[in-house]
Design a protein around this motif. Structure first.
Motif, mmCIF file in Angstrom:
data_model
loop_
_atom_site.group_PDB
_atom_site.id
_atom_site.type_symbol
_atom_site.label_atom_id
_atom_site.label_comp_id
_atom_site.label_asym_id
_atom_site.label_seq_id
_atom_site.Cartn_x
_atom_site.Cartn_y
_atom_site.Cartn_z
ATOM 1 N N LYS B 122 -9.189 10.964 -3.413
ATOM 2 C CA LYS B 122 -8.460 8.811 -3.131
ATOM 3 C C LYS B 122 -8.009 8.789 -1.721
ATOM 4 O O LYS B 122 -7.390 10.035 -1.637
ATOM 5 C CB LYS B 122 -6.939 9.492 -4.482
ATOM 6 C CG LYS B 122 -5.369 8.484 -3.634
ATOM 7 C CD LYS B 122 -4.561 9.239 -5.093
ATOM 8 C CE LYS B 122 -3.751 8.366 -4.506
ATOM 9 N NZ LYS B 122 -2.553 9.291 -5.287
ATOM 10 N N ALA B 123 -7.518 7.503 -1.779
ATOM 11 C CA ALA B 123 -7.311 7.456 0.007
ATOM 12 C C ALA B 123 -6.583 5.510 0.396
ATOM 13 O O ALA B 123 -7.880 4.891 -0.582
ATOM 14 C CB ALA B 123 -9.440 7.999 0.778
ATOM 15 N N PRO B 124 -6.598 5.919 0.997
ATOM 16 C CA PRO B 124 -5.746 4.337 0.745
ATOM 17 C C PRO B 124 -6.785 2.885 1.397
ATOM 18 O O PRO B 124 -7.721 3.897 2.682
ATOM 19 C CB PRO B 124 -4.691 4.265 2.194
ATOM 20 C CG PRO B 124 -4.629 5.772 1.555
ATOM 21 C CD PRO B 124 -5.563 6.693 1.809
ATOM 22 N N ARG B 125 -6.990 1.694 1.295
ATOM 23 C CA ARG B 125 -8.161 1.539 1.626
ATOM 24 C C ARG B 125 -7.743 0.518 3.308
ATOM 25 O O ARG B 125 -8.796 0.689 4.180
ATOM 26 C CB ARG B 125 -7.460 0.083 0.209
ATOM 27 C CG ARG B 125 -8.837 -1.372 0.577
ATOM 28 C CD ARG B 125 -9.033 -2.652 0.175
ATOM 29 N NE ARG B 125 -9.972 -3.005 0.618
ATOM 30 C CZ ARG B 125 -10.487 -4.006 0.221
ATOM 31 N NH1 ARG B 125 -10.705 -4.292 -1.340
ATOM 32 N NH2 ARG B 125 -11.097 -4.813 0.307
ATOM 33 N N LYS B 126 -6.426 0.846 3.096
ATOM 34 C CA LYS B 126 -6.656 0.628 4.519
ATOM 35 C C LYS B 126 -6.929 1.268 5.653
ATOM 36 O O LYS B 126 -7.457 1.560 7.025
ATOM 37 C CB LYS B 126 -5.120 0.486 5.422
ATOM 38 C CG LYS B 126 -4.555 -0.302 6.206
ATOM 39 C CD LYS B 126 -3.322 0.280 6.462
ATOM 40 C CE LYS B 126 -3.138 -0.567 7.609
ATOM 41 N NZ LYS B 126 -1.285 0.073 8.693
#
Lengths: 274, 186
Positions: B122-126
């Motif tokens: 899981k990783a922030p799109r930004k």
């Protein structure tokens, strides 16, 4: 008093804990940043103080968020113990150092794309033919939607005026006629070169009255006349100029709203308008 | 031809039709669908099909719901799993180009997948876009991430977090990818 202050402090502490837990959940931070034992002791400390349902809800919410963090901690440990665990910083560093061709070559060694075909079958062809046979030709299907035929031809000016697309006079012409009417009215019914606003715009019907008020506003705006307002007597006079003003004065222009309501018109008709 | 052989030949043909031709939006067939079409011994049919596909460099891939079970999967786990046909070996860069992938897009996909794996899936799109902007033009990064989502490699939630989607789980050997990235000398 003491317990009130303690409760206030407790609420603040719980809210702070919730915020910390939320930021760990939402920003994928290290869940071990939250000291679970410490948080539990805070919750325990304030729990006997809670009496209001809002406070008990806050307590439950804190426990709920803490449980989420504990779950994340468990996942964290599980992930670190799997063969997939790598230091994210090390991997990020590697990814930025490897060139585009390099990363593509690596990926191709680990990528096994899916094989799948989209192909028409004999069955679907037969279905297609069946549908085509039952489909009506376009000219039959669109028959009911065909628009009515109408003959076209040039319209006369009179027709356009009747349909209110064109006016029978140009607006400037109409305004000048209206100005002449104002001057005539001032000469007949007015005093000192002016006439009461309502005496000028008032007409047999309300519709004509509104139209005259509308035209009067243009007379004033375009410099054919001016308004004289006596606020104390609540009287408005309209005063035509001998010649239209062509230059805009240095004074700032102001808008004067004048309500021409049906009630006022009725009063004017009954000669009751002050 | 023995009756048993004829029985399995027919079942394999049926399995090929089901697995090779697209039936749903997502490629592949669920275990329960195979059980309904081929009978309860569908795992055996798939095993025989897999053997036939080996010389063609293809394989029957099983994608389990959730994590891959340790040891032999139960019938229930198989029924819930998705089966599809994938390449057994690897493509060359030239072949990848021929199936419609530009080198930039493929590099972006590889980097995104590796990064998300390193962040526990899981990783922030930004963050992902910032990483990609290092090597790809800014205008292309957003378009590419949207494309990876559309193709089923990634999925995005309402908090703009990116996760690995079904296609990555099906097609990418995640462990091999990470090992290869880490072992590459830079």
């Amino acid at each position: 008093m003491q317990s009130k202050r303690t409760r206030k402090l407790g609420r603040e502490q719980l809210r702070r804990i919730i915020e910390t837990c939320k930021s760990v959940e939402e920003r994928s931070l290290n869940p071990f940043l939250v000291n679970v034992d410490e948080v539990i002791s805070v919750i325990k400390e304030y729990f006997p103080q809670w009496e209001l349902s809002e406070d008990l809800c806050l307590d439950a919410e804190t426990i709920h968020h803490l449980a989420s963090v504990i779950k994340l901690q468990s996942e964290w440990v599980k992930h670190r113990s799997t063969s997939l665990y790598t230091d994210p910083f090390l991997l990020e560093d590697k990814l930025t150092r490897i060139g585009k061709e390099g990363i593509v070559n690596i990926f191709l060694d680990a990528w096994h794309p899916t094989v799948q075909l989209e192909q028409i079958s004999l069955h679907s062809l037969a279905e297609g033919i069946k549908y085509w046979k039952s489909l009506l030709p376009l000219d039959e299907r669109w028959k009911e939607f065909s628009p009515e035929k109408s003959e076209t031809g040039p319209a006369t000016r009179e027709e356009l005026i009747r349909q209110r697309i064109l006016r029978d006079k140009a607006f400037s012409e109409e305004l000048e006629d209206f100005w002449r009417e104002l001057r005539r009215n001032v000469g007949e019914k007015g005093k000192d070169g002016k006439i009461r606003y309502w005496d000028f715009i008032g007409a047999e019907t309300y519709e004509v009255t509104v139209h005259k008020a509308f035209m009067t506003s243009f007379l004033v705006t375009y410099g054919y006349a001016t308004l004289e307002i006596h606020p104390l007597e609540e009287e408005i006079f309209i005063k035509p100029y001998e010649k239209p003003l062509t230059e805009i004065g240095e004074k700032q222009l102001v808008s004067i709203p004048i309500a021409v309501t049906a009630e006022d018109w009725m009063k004017w008709k009954r000669d009751e308008l002050e | 031809m023995s009756r048993r052989k004829a029985y399995y030949t027919n079942k394999i043909k049926r399995a090929v039709h089901l697995l090779f031709y697209r039936r749903h939006r997502k490629p592949g067939v669920k275990g329960w669908e195979l059980r309904r079409a081929l009978g309860s011994d569908y795992p055996t049919v798939l095993k025989i099909l897999d053997k036939h596909l080996k010389p063609l460099d293809l394989q029957v891939k099983t994608v389990f719901e959730g994590e891959k079970p340790v040891g032999k999967p139960t019938l229930d786990q198989l029924n819930k799993a998705r089966f599809c046909i994938t390449l057994r070996g690897e493509l060359t860069p030239k072949e990848a180009k021929m199936i419609g992938w530009r080198i930039d897009d493929l590099a972006g996909l590889a980097t995104t997948i590796a990064y998300i794996i390193s962040k526990k899936g899981k990783a922030p799109r930004k963050e992902v876009e910032e990483l990609l902007q290092d090597k790809l033009p800014k205008w292309k990064v957003g378009v590419n991430v949207d494309r990876y989502i559309r193709y089923g490699y990634l999925v995005q939630d309402e908090n703009d977090q990116l996760y690995l989607d079904w296609r990555t789980h099906t097609e990418v050997n995640q462990k091999a990818l990470i090992d290869l990235v880490l072992s590459t000398e830079t």
